[in-house]
Design a protein around this motif. Structure first.
Motif, PDB file in Angstrom:
ATOM      1  N   ASP A  83       0.652  -1.208   0.038  1.00 53.50           N
ATOM      2  CA  ASP A  83      -0.006  -0.093   0.081  1.00 53.50           C
ATOM      3  C   ASP A  83       0.969   1.176  -0.079  1.00 53.50           C
ATOM      4  N   ILE A  84       0.754   2.056  -0.956  1.00 51.24           N
ATOM      5  CA  ILE A  84       1.697   3.060  -1.197  1.00 51.24           C
ATOM      6  C   ILE A  84       1.433   4.266  -0.257  1.00 51.24           C
ATOM      7  N   ARG A  85       0.357   4.563   0.461  1.00 54.85           N
ATOM      8  CA  ARG A  85       0.243   5.505   1.559  1.00 54.85           C
ATOM      9  C   ARG A  85       0.881   4.884   2.717  1.00 54.85           C
ATOM     10  N   ASN A  86       0.800   3.608   2.815  1.00 53.19           N
ATOM     11  CA  ASN A  86       1.386   3.001   3.971  1.00 53.19           C
ATOM     12  C   ASN A  86       2.944   3.399   3.838  1.00 53.19           C
ATOM     13  N   ILE A  87       3.297   2.948   2.712  1.00 53.75           N
ATOM     14  CA  ILE A  87       4.881   3.283   2.638  1.00 53.75           C
ATOM     15  C   ILE A  87       5.453   4.807   2.783  1.00 53.75           C
ATOM     16  N   ASP A  88       4.604   5.437   2.307  1.00 49.78           N
ATOM     17  CA  ASP A  88       5.030   6.848   2.422  1.00 49.78           C
ATOM     18  C   ASP A  88       4.953   7.483   3.984  1.00 49.78           C
ATOM     19  N   ALA A  89       4.092   6.948   4.527  1.00 53.90           N
ATOM     20  CA  ALA A  89       3.705   7.108   6.069  1.00 53.90           C
ATOM     21  C   ALA A  89       4.926   6.805   6.786  1.00 53.90           C
ATOM     22  N   ILE A  90       5.390   5.458   6.554  1.00 55.03           N
ATOM     23  CA  ILE A  90       6.365   4.762   7.172  1.00 55.03           C
ATOM     24  C   ILE A  90       7.640   5.593   6.994  1.00 55.03           C
ATOM     25  N   ARG A  91       8.006   6.051   5.526  1.00 55.71           N
ATOM     26  CA  ARG A  91       9.256   6.607   5.095  1.00 55.71           C
ATOM     27  C   ARG A  91       9.354   7.899   5.854  1.00 55.71           C
ATOM     28  N   SER A  92       8.301   8.783   6.144  1.00 54.70           N
ATOM     29  CA  SER A  92       8.304  10.021   6.831  1.00 54.70           C
ATOM     30  C   SER A  92       8.721   9.719   8.125  1.00 54.70           C
ATOM     31  N   GLU A  93       8.539   8.571   8.917  1.00 51.35           N
ATOM     32  CA  GLU A  93       8.611   8.201  10.325  1.00 51.35           C
ATOM     33  C   GLU A  93       9.989   7.682  10.373  1.00 51.35           C
ATOM     34  N   VAL A  94      10.819   7.271   9.447  1.00 53.62           N
ATOM     35  CA  VAL A  94      12.034   6.477   9.468  1.00 53.62           C
ATOM     36  C   VAL A  94      12.814   7.401   8.602  1.00 53.62           C
ATOM     37  N   GLY A  95      14.076   8.126   9.171  1.00 52.24           N
ATOM     38  CA  GLY A  95      14.766   8.702   8.480  1.00 52.24           C
ATOM     39  C   GLY A  95      16.040   7.699   8.300  1.00 52.24           C
ATOM     40  N   MET A  96      16.784   8.160   7.066  1.00 50.92           N
ATOM     41  CA  MET A  96      17.697   7.387   6.554  1.00 50.92           C
ATOM     42  C   MET A  96      18.963   8.186   6.059  1.00 50.92           C
ATOM     43  N   VAL A  97      20.350   7.572   6.604  1.00 52.63           N
ATOM     44  CA  VAL A  97      21.572   8.396   6.054  1.00 52.63           C
ATOM     45  C   VAL A  97      22.226   7.261   5.306  1.00 52.63           C
ATOM     46  N   PHE A  98      22.890   7.699   4.145  1.00 52.86           N
ATOM     47  CA  PHE A  98      23.401   6.878   3.107  1.00 52.86           C
ATOM     48  C   PHE A  98      24.746   7.047   3.166  1.00 52.86           C
ATOM     49  N   GLN A  99      25.586   5.822   2.871  1.00 50.79           N
ATOM     50  CA  GLN A  99      27.156   5.840   2.669  1.00 50.79           C
ATOM     51  C   GLN A  99      27.256   7.185   1.839  1.00 50.79           C
ATOM     52  N   SER A 100      26.892   7.284   0.593  1.00 53.61           N
ATOM     53  CA  SER A 100      27.347   8.273  -0.479  1.00 53.61           C
ATOM     54  C   SER A 100      26.594   9.522  -0.103  1.00 53.61           C
ATOM     55  N   PHE A 101      26.143  10.070   1.004  1.00 55.71           N
ATOM     56  CA  PHE A 101      25.284  10.800   1.414  1.00 55.71           C
ATOM     57  C   PHE A 101      24.049  11.417   0.729  1.00 55.71           C
ATOM     58  N   ASN A 102      24.082  11.174  -0.685  1.00 52.72           N
ATOM     59  CA  ASN A 102      22.995  11.544  -1.622  1.00 52.72           C
ATOM     60  C   ASN A 102      22.346  12.787  -1.359  1.00 52.72           C
ATOM     61  N   LEU A 103      22.975  13.940  -1.091  1.00 48.63           N
ATOM     62  CA  LEU A 103      22.447  15.128  -0.950  1.00 48.63           C
ATOM     63  C   LEU A 103      21.968  15.591  -2.454  1.00 48.63           C
ATOM     64  N   PHE A 104      20.979  16.694  -2.629  1.00 46.60           N
ATOM     65  CA  PHE A 104      20.689  17.066  -3.841  1.00 46.60           C
ATOM     66  C   PHE A 104      21.477  18.035  -4.337  1.00 46.60           C
ATOM     67  N   PRO A 105      22.248  17.764  -5.255  1.00 49.22           N
ATOM     68  CA  PRO A 105      23.418  18.725  -5.672  1.00 49.22           C
ATOM     69  C   PRO A 105      22.713  19.916  -6.280  1.00 49.22           C
ATOM     70  N   HIS A 106      21.538  20.015  -6.701  1.00 48.71           N
ATOM     71  CA  HIS A 106      20.996  21.191  -7.409  1.00 48.71           C
ATOM     72  C   HIS A 106      20.451  22.203  -6.265  1.00 48.71           C
ATOM     73  N   LEU A 107      20.355  21.700  -5.021  1.00 45.16           N
ATOM     74  CA  LEU A 107      19.653  22.635  -4.219  1.00 45.16           C
ATOM     75  C   LEU A 107      20.663  22.854  -2.959  1.00 45.16           C
ATOM     76  N   THR A 108      20.511  24.302  -2.415  1.00 46.67           N
ATOM     77  CA  THR A 108      21.366  24.456  -1.530  1.00 46.67           C
ATOM     78  C   THR A 108      21.187  23.541  -0.178  1.00 46.67           C
ATOM     79  N   VAL A 109      22.160  23.839   0.611  1.00 42.98           N
ATOM     80  CA  VAL A 109      21.967  22.935   1.929  1.00 42.98           C
ATOM     81  C   VAL A 109      20.742  23.290   2.519  1.00 42.98           C
ATOM     82  N   LEU A 110      20.291  24.479   2.638  1.00 44.60           N
ATOM     83  CA  LEU A 110      19.103  24.834   3.461  1.00 44.60           C
ATOM     84  C   LEU A 110      18.004  24.201   2.847  1.00 44.60           C
ATOM     85  N   ASN A 111      18.003  24.338   1.596  1.00 44.10           N
ATOM     86  CA  ASN A 111      16.839  23.726   0.541  1.00 44.10           C
ATOM     87  C   ASN A 111      16.780  22.307   0.544  1.00 44.10           C
ATOM     88  N   ASN A 112      17.957  21.589   0.588  1.00 40.62           N
ATOM     89  CA  ASN A 112      18.078  20.112   1.007  1.00 40.62           C
ATOM     90  C   ASN A 112      17.242  19.610   2.019  1.00 40.62           C
TER      91      ASN A 112
END
Lengths: 256, 419
Positions: A83-112
């Protein structure tokens, strides 16, 4: 922070992550072979193991970046399903930090940091930016707010990534080898932030090879091998007196 | 350690002959005997060719063919006796230009960058500069010249509108661009798509539109429509829904696999079948639709390439933050993909603009065909075809180089944070 007693009084589940006999295949490769474990609220779990042992795959099933094909995962009382709503609900409850950071390069730190709260939680911009600045303060780099990720060092980028995850006010934080891509002198900065986070009562699952961090911060260490949990226990016991041969061999290789 | 011998703060001058024009020439042109010989040979050949060309261009070349054709190159048969008997229709393409220039003014106010300001002012002043063409007043009347000069106030009017009225939101800009295009279309045709005629305006069927106006109209419509259409096709091709995916693959592969000339022929015979029988689909519209879809098929593949160049971690990070797929595409993947393929996108724009000359295939008189048919029917100018086609080539080159220059500047601007 809420203690477990308060949490139960509020009607919240104490076992924030429950995994029962989780299996996962990549094509015909059997990556997870029946993983069962339970994580309590505010518990810090460090996951160790040789590469290819399924440790990253396991924490990625918890926010469903990988789909498990058999067994059951319950996160904060919600059973993971398609259930996609279920997944999105869980994803906003669970933060994740990646090995390769995966910051959004086209946005400033603040906008990230502000993007997800504004788009997912519909937080007004001013409020999102105030929170973001607070978080940057917390991870020690408020002066970098208007720079782009590529202008930051690896350690700074990873701290932004942590702030970005925290901006969604998650109940659980997953760390997938957060320091593996960093130069030695930057690892400490990131581990300091994670230490502070652990002491604040966040539930954390950390895949890492940082034995020192595990000894000092973890409530429990889980060692993966060939898609299964080879051994788990409190860090003191695990590092000084491993029970399984596999754990002994692994420790002899990483603790030289 | 050797560090003890370093005097801090003392900047040594660079070694001799590595800076300045002489150093540059030495490093790049005369770095070895072989390179020196090549430089001298290529330089001599280039000088000879330039000398030959200038000798012809300034000597025996007769450029009078260009003023003879004059406004016909710009508007084609539009104001001719057969199309507009009273011959007072010339103001309609000119007002269309004013509308376009005003829109550039609005963009200038909205974007507020030196680049957009430069583009807007260049377009306005070049348009106005045509008023000063050294033609006799019998050929180019005062009214024509005044209307051209109005392009300068028009760009400032646009700027003022952008600054002081609520036209500047993205949504309003899209509405204005669309409305402006329709207005131009109605103004040029003198009819609201054949449903009813505008009182007081001579109806000019679109098959009589021509000259550079036609090229620019097709290019403006094609460029603005093919980018969003290309994005949709690219996203559709990556969709998980089989129906959407295969439809997009089908459209892309069909339009890339068939020559544009074939498609233009088909547009006259097959396209009307896709619309209701009485639907007033005129020639320019048909050609425009075909050129747009043809171009967006290529555009889609360019954009898909940009999407595929992105690291999977970008989507994963967005999804891990709980952003739904649509949001992830709009705010994370698409902006990065588009930025990565700016050169390819602008290449497609340039290609589209050049392809507008192919409408001669279906009997339309764009600037190239005007020149071609003029030479064909006026044998006394046969020897001057070189001058004429060189001039037309220069017109295309100037506009395309402008687009190319803007694209390079855009790349530089967007390159921020990607080092």
């Amino acid at each position: 922070m809420t203690t477990n007693g308060d949490a139960q009084a509020n009607g919240e589940v104490e076992d924030i992550i429950i995994a029962r006999d989780v299996h996962k295949w990549f094509g015909s490769f059997h990556a997870l072979r029946g993983v069962s474990t339970t994580v309590k609220r505010a518990e810090i779990v460090v996951i160790l193991g040789p590469s290819g042992s399924g440790k990253s795959t396991f924490i990625r099933t918890i926010n469903r970046l990988e789909e498990h094909q058999r067994g059951e995962i319950i996160v904060d009382g919600i059973t993971l399903s398609n259930d996609i709503r279920n997944i999105d609900a869980i994803r906003s409850e669970v933060g994740m930090v990646f090995q390769s950071f995966n910051l959004f390069p086209h946005l400033t730190v603040l906008n990230n940091i502000t993007l997800a709260p504004m788009k997912v939680r519909h937080t007004p911009r001013a409020e999102a930016e105030e929170t973001a600045m607070g978080l940057l303060e917390r991870v020690g780099i408020p002066e970098q707010a208007l720079k782009y990720p590529a202008e930051l060092s690896g350690g700074q980028q990873q701290r932004v990534a942590i702030a970005r995850a925290l901006a969604m006010q998650p109940r659980i934080m997953l760390f997938d080898e957060p320091t593996s891509a960093l130069d030695p002198e930057m690892i400490k900065d990131v581990l300091d932030v994670m230490r502070e986070l652990a002491h604040s009562g966040m539930t954390m699952l950390v895949v890492t090879h940082e034995v020192g961090f595990a000894r000092e911060v973890a409530d429990r260490v889980i060692m993966f091998d060939e898609g299964m949990i080879a051994e788990e226990g409190p860090p003191n016991e695990f590092f000084t007196n491993p029970k399984s041969e596999r754990a002994k061999l692994f420790l002899s290789q990483i603790l030289h | 350690m050797a560090t003890a011998r370093m005097t801090p703060g003392a900047d040594l001058p660079p070694p001799r002959m590595t800076t300045g024009p002489a150093g540059w020439a030495r490093a790049n042109l005369f770095s070895s005997p072989g390179n020196s010989a090549t430089t001298i040979l290529v330089g001599a050949v280039s000088l000879y060719l330039i000398w030959q060309f200038l000798g012809w261009a300034l000597g025996p070349a007769d450029w009078s063919v260009i003023p003879t054709l004059g406004g016909t190159l710009i508007i084609g048969q539009y104001n001719s006796e057969t199309v507009c008997p009273s011959q007072d229709c010339f103001w309609r393409p000119q007002v269309s230009l004013l509308i376009g220039v005003t829109f550039f003014g609005i963009l200038w106010a909205v974007a507020a960058t030196a680049l957009v300001r430069g583009v807007a002012l260049t377009v306005a002043f070049v348009s106005a500069g045509m008023a000063l063409m050294p033609l006799p007043f019998s050929e180019m009347g005062m009214d024509v010249r005044l209307l051209l000069l109005l392009n300068i106030p028009a760009v400032f009017l646009g700027y003022w509108l952008g600054k002081h009225t609520p036209v500047s939101s993205t949504r309003n800009l899209i509405i204005i661009a669309f409305a402006g295009f329709l207005l131009v279309y109605i103004l040029l045709g003198g009819t609201v798509f054949g449903f009813f005629d505008v009182p007081g305006l001579q109806v000019v069927p679109s098959r009589y539109w021509g000259g550079l106006t036609l090229n620019l109209l097709l290019a403006a419509g094609g460029i603005t429509a093919s980018l969003p259409l290309g994005i949709l096709l690219a996203l559709g091709r990556r969709s998980n829904l089989p129906f959407v995916k295969f439809t997009c693959v089908g459209v892309i592969e069909f339009f890339r696999g068939v020559p544009l000339i074939t498609l233009l022929f088909m547009s006259q015979t097959l396209l009307p079948l896709a619309f209701p029988r009485d639907f007033p689909l005129d020639e320019v519209m048909r050609a425009g639709i075909v050129i747009t879809v043809f171009s967006s098929a290529y555009m889609a593949e360019n954009i898909r390439g940009g999407l595929q160049s992105l690291h999977r971690g970008q989507t994963e990070a967005a999804r891990a933050l709980g952003m739904p797929p649509w949001n992830t595409t709009i705010f994370i993947t698409l902006p990065q993909a588009l930025r990565n393929v700016v050169p390819a996108i602008v290449g497609q724009f340039i290609s589209l603009f050049k392809d507008t000359t192919l409408v001669f295939i279906i009997g339309m008189f764009d600037i190239l065909q005007i020149g071609n048919s003029f030479i064909g029917s006026n044998r006394e100018f046969l020897d001057n075809s070189r001058e004429l086609f060189l001039f037309i080539a220069l017109v295309f080159w100037t506009i395309n180089y402008g687009m190319s220059y803007v694209s390079r500047r855009v790349e530089e601007t967007l390159g921020v944070g990607r080092r």
